[in-house]
Design an enzyme around this catalytic site. Sequence first.
Site, PDB file in Angstrom:
ATOM      1  N   HIS A 193     -43.831 132.597  34.755  1.00  0.00           N
ATOM      2  CA  HIS A 193     -44.838 131.913  35.586  1.00  0.00           C
ATOM      3  C   HIS A 193     -46.019 131.440  34.759  1.00  0.00           C
ATOM      4  O   HIS A 193     -46.320 131.967  33.691  1.00  0.00           O
ATOM      5  CB  HIS A 193     -45.323 132.789  36.747  1.00  0.00           C
ATOM      6  CG  HIS A 193     -46.153 133.981  36.359  1.00  0.00           C
ATOM      7  ND1 HIS A 193     -45.643 135.260  36.239  1.00  0.00           N
ATOM      8  CD2 HIS A 193     -47.478 134.109  36.092  1.00  0.00           C
ATOM      9  CE1 HIS A 193     -46.610 136.096  35.917  1.00  0.00           C
ATOM     10  NE2 HIS A 193     -47.732 135.435  35.818  1.00  0.00           N
ATOM     11  N   HIS A 241     -51.708 143.652  41.540  1.00  0.00           N
ATOM     12  CA  HIS A 241     -51.014 144.222  40.398  1.00  0.00           C
ATOM     13  C   HIS A 241     -51.649 145.570  40.025  1.00  0.00           C
ATOM     14  O   HIS A 241     -52.871 145.712  40.079  1.00  0.00           O
ATOM     15  CB  HIS A 241     -51.173 143.333  39.154  1.00  0.00           C
ATOM     16  CG  HIS A 241     -50.493 142.017  39.255  1.00  0.00           C
ATOM     17  ND1 HIS A 241     -49.150 141.880  39.483  1.00  0.00           N
ATOM     18  CD2 HIS A 241     -50.972 140.759  39.142  1.00  0.00           C
ATOM     19  CE1 HIS A 241     -48.830 140.603  39.496  1.00  0.00           C
ATOM     20  NE2 HIS A 241     -49.919 139.894  39.308  1.00  0.00           N
TER      21      HIS A 241
HETATM   22 FE   LIG Z   1     -49.590 136.603  35.870  1.00  0.00          FE
END
Ligand SMILES: [Fe+2]
Lengths: 310, 310, 310, 310
Positions: free
Chosen positions: C217, C249
């Site tokens: 990504h 995350h």
């Molecule tokens: Fe990332």
Amino acid sequence: MALTGVLRPGHVQLRVLDLAAAVKHYSQVLGLWETARDPQGRVYFKAWDEHDHHSVVLREAEAAGMDFMGFRVDSTATLKKLADNVKASGLATEMQWVEAGEMLKTGERFRFTTPTGHVIELYAEKEKVGNMMPLENPEVYPENLKGMSPTRFDHCLLYGDDLDGTVKLFTEVLGFKLAEQVVAGPDRLQIAAFLTCSNKPHDVAFIRHPEKNKFHHASFILDNWGEVLKAADIITRHRVSLDIGPTRHGITRGETIYFFDPSGNRNEVFSGGYIAYPDRPTLTWTDDELGRAIFYHDRKLNEAFLSVVT
Amino acid sequence: MALTGVLRPGHVQLRVLDLAAAVKHYSQVLGLWETARDPQGRVYFKAWDEHDHHSVVLREAEAAGMDFMGFRVDSTATLKKLADNVKASGLATEMQWVEAGEMLKTGERFRFTTPTGHVIELYAEKEKVGNMMPLENPEVYPENLKGMSPTRFDHCLLYGDDLDGTVKLFTEVLGFKLAEQVVAGPDRLQIAAFLTCSNKPHDVAFIRHPEKNKFHHASFILDNWGEVLKAADIITRHRVSLDIGPTRHGITRGETIYFFDPSGNRNEVFSGGYIAYPDRPTLTWTDDELGRAIFYHDRKLNEAFLSVVT
Amino acid sequence: MALTGVLRPGHVQLRVLDLAAAVKHYSQVLGLWETARDPQGRVYFKAWDEHDHHSVVLREAEAAGMDFMGFRVDSTATLKKLADNVKASGLATEMQWVEAGEMLKTGERFRFTTPTGHVIELYAEKEKVGNMMPLENPEVYPENLKGMSPTRFDHCLLYGDDLDGTVKLFTEVLGFKLAEQVVAGPDRLQIAAFLTCSNKPHDVAFIRHPEKNKFHHASFILDNWGEVLKAADIITRHRVSLDIGPTRHGITRGETIYFFDPSGNRNEVFSGGYIAYPDRPTLTWTDDELGRAIFYHDRKLNEAFLSVVT
Amino acid sequence: MALTGVLRPGHVQLRVLDLAAAVKHYSQVLGLWETARDPQGRVYFKAWDEHDHHSVVLREAEAAGMDFMGFRVDSTATLKKLADNVKASGLATEMQWVEAGEMLKTGERFRFTTPTGHVIELYAEKEKVGNMMPLENPEVYPENLKGMSPTRFDHCLLYGDDLDGTVKLFTEVLGFKLAEQVVAGPDRLQIAAFLTCSNKPHDVAFIRHPEKNKFHHASFILDNWGEVLKAADIITRHRVSLDIGPTRHGITRGETIYFFDPSGNRNEVFSGGYIAYPDRPTLTWTDDELGRAIFYHDRKLNEAFLSVVT
Ligand SMILES: [Fe+2]
Ligand SMILES: [Fe+2]
Ligand SMILES: [Fe+2]
Ligand SMILES: [Fe+2]
């Protein structure tokens, strides 16, 4: 139906000195949608998530201020009944029926003047124009929102002399509840009343003040504190006159910012606040804590907030 | 009073397999306040901004699920009247009065079973214990909040077979409004109904499902999307079983996260959603858009969400 | 100067299957600004708060994926020196100088292939075009932002085989620091490396993977978690393919959402994360906690996230 | 290493009038963690996400203000080299080495006085005590955070006379970059300088002022605008003296609130701001736009902000 009688603040008609400047402010800065103009020259607006035809009406005039505030009631039957009750109460003056259509897309309105000198209307019908999204499988908000884009017109704060009379009229005749109040001095004279006819912490509020029929602000609701910051940024980008904020109210807990339209009428956009219920105890603030009650963070009032009304 | 009749979801009684583990979850993770235990061994909780004595009651049992959900009505007179209406409707079964005090600090309750098999109660009295702040000159929230600390118990989502009967009971007898619905197939069979008795987008919701009396989730309201993230972080810190989220619903527009208590009862915390009014048009979702209706971002349902009920 | 050497990820060139569809996605959904097209047919974009001419370049091709990623270094002298060091390291292959102007408004680039098979470039010059606001008395953001409108291109995540070699190249030759890593098995084999050349928690990251030169990504930075929600809403409004999110995350703590461009290249927009310093200890995650490391709330990886690369 | 030389503001030593009151403020209101007390009676604090032993040191004294601010450099070699360069520059006075251990857990410091009269230190070593979470498989923040709980000490704003000399010292000798400045009058005299040694928009700032060695504020960084509101609420709950906010700066774009410790030293907590790079053009504000530069929403300075320094 569990929500009955007076449902909500449905519209406010404001006087503005320069209509073009005002239209620009209410459409581009505040981000309301213009829905119509009438033969009198009035301009009609709605906030995007309102389904009714309009909630703000602007009229060009020599002096700024509020012409009247209108409340939507649940039915024609209720409208008749409340009109009768207002008449019977002896608390209102200058009562009259305004015929359907005098205000575009709006049914007949029962108009009266409160003891504080404000013109209030009740009405049962206004055309539904939708919230710019289909009723089947909609998105969560329309595209192309501009300006602060509040979801709804929420409430007004009004200043006037006979606070007791107006509170009595709203609570005993119109079915509002006193959500919060401010009291002053050893006799605990009520100097401010925050009144709700719903789950919202306030639908209209009044402050005791020497003059009759003064307008403090019309308020529009945003989704959250991040939107309050965005509103503040928009105020500066457009060089709009800021009153105060972003900050929080002690009363209602709302997150807020105040500013002025080009004619000097005060606007508020805000978010948050608790869910009000009829059995929630009324909160009381004493005048020695008035600063914190109004501006929770500053804990003092700014001069303009107290004195500038239209 | 403009808000009348059934005021709100007032309590839910849940069955849990291990009371100690459940108490830890509801107090430390969800962040409710334990207010009492009764001789039966039930544990009572309230969310911080509720003034009533409790809104969640836990009972240790062999199987998880919901014993009943209670709604507060505005007065004893309304309680009697609604009880009569429920009886007269022919829609409810197993009707009975539960005496005052059977549930601590709570007046007598009228209990009945809905066509979907859920036990619902109405009651008019519960002791006010306050929201942990004074009624005069309060702060905007109490100190020492812990866990997710929602402000209120908000609604339940329940699964059952005779959706038509239950919707009829809630709308025609109890005064709820259908805020949103999901319909399926060419005949547009109603498969989900989101019902409100207030300005909130829903106070209870039902899904058509083969079995009677299933419990999908009990939901609690947070102030904003930032609190939903904090809730998600708390879920992981405590290694709570996550169902789905943070995400947004298409239905109600709420920002949400779902997780399970240690017994497998699903909880939701959420924020946002529009202001519902009785005259707001009902929104309809079709089953081909069901994914987006439920989880606006994923646009598909996860298997657990559909199938796991207690 | 305290920030020296390799300054930042400066551009990424992506292959797309349908240029028109891609341009629509990157300009209207992601909200980048198209700044140029070149004779080869490539389309150049910048995020609004970047001062350099472009950060994303799209090229129409038969297969999606990343052509190369470019890093800006602080000066021509540094560029020469780093090119020499890369050559001397023996870690890179296919080294070449690409002449100034081959990429519009960009100086000469030193290009090489990493041990994981990715084409990386260093360059010292790109024309400054500004952030759409004056350098004197600006506003805080430009008007007319559209789509997600990230402030900057932030980093890429790349998959490849010889992770050790690439990490050695970035840390020992290019001056990056290992901010976080994932290790697997009893031998604690490094399977993921998050590398920073700045105060940001990562400027590029690599995952050990059987194939060379895969692209996972390209990521763009938003201001806050509220913007992540807005991005999620935009994804659904435009019916963009969502990978996962909104979520957080564990690695970097960032708040994030992943989605695919029309060619299947994964994009991320995110906010948050800590301030990284060279003396901050490297954080290590073990593969048994990999789910929580990547998706802090779900604590498990979705299949697509692991396997779908271009 | 791409981030080299002076890495960051590492500590600030403040004089307080009443140590006990100050400790309560910095630990319970600001939410720093007390890490040590030394034989001199000084109290040491760190913000939770700092790995170093301390960033704030309080010393009881007759008058409030800042004793000195210390910057961490990347190595002992750099410390020696920068000390030599400072000496060679002729810009600093009262240069001395303070021996290792004089400040707890801290290596030797090179101390000097800037042309504006401020005592600045450079040091290369301070004991790592961690951020209260393991380096392997951590959570995203520790439990039991209290008060505003900023993640880090971020910068100071200092007032003094010879602004030119200090800016020269920081930019030409210490490697800082001028991120933004304010200039006054037709000759565009620099009256404010915002200096960065990193990706942050400022690491220290100076205002031209008739007196030497004045302290305006020490600032701590929060995650987002929601945390700024929480900080504002905490300020009121603890009846801390508020200066101004919540609001936004034009300079740096940061979202901010200012308040005073019990001795009158000003604190700031803030969030946001852009990512600074050495090649980002310096922004300039003119004094006629100074109000908007400092307080983007109010667009005017409050009296206290300009005149109250310690
Ligand atoms: Fe990332
Ligand atoms: Fe208001
Ligand atoms: Fe729900
Ligand atoms: Fe500052």
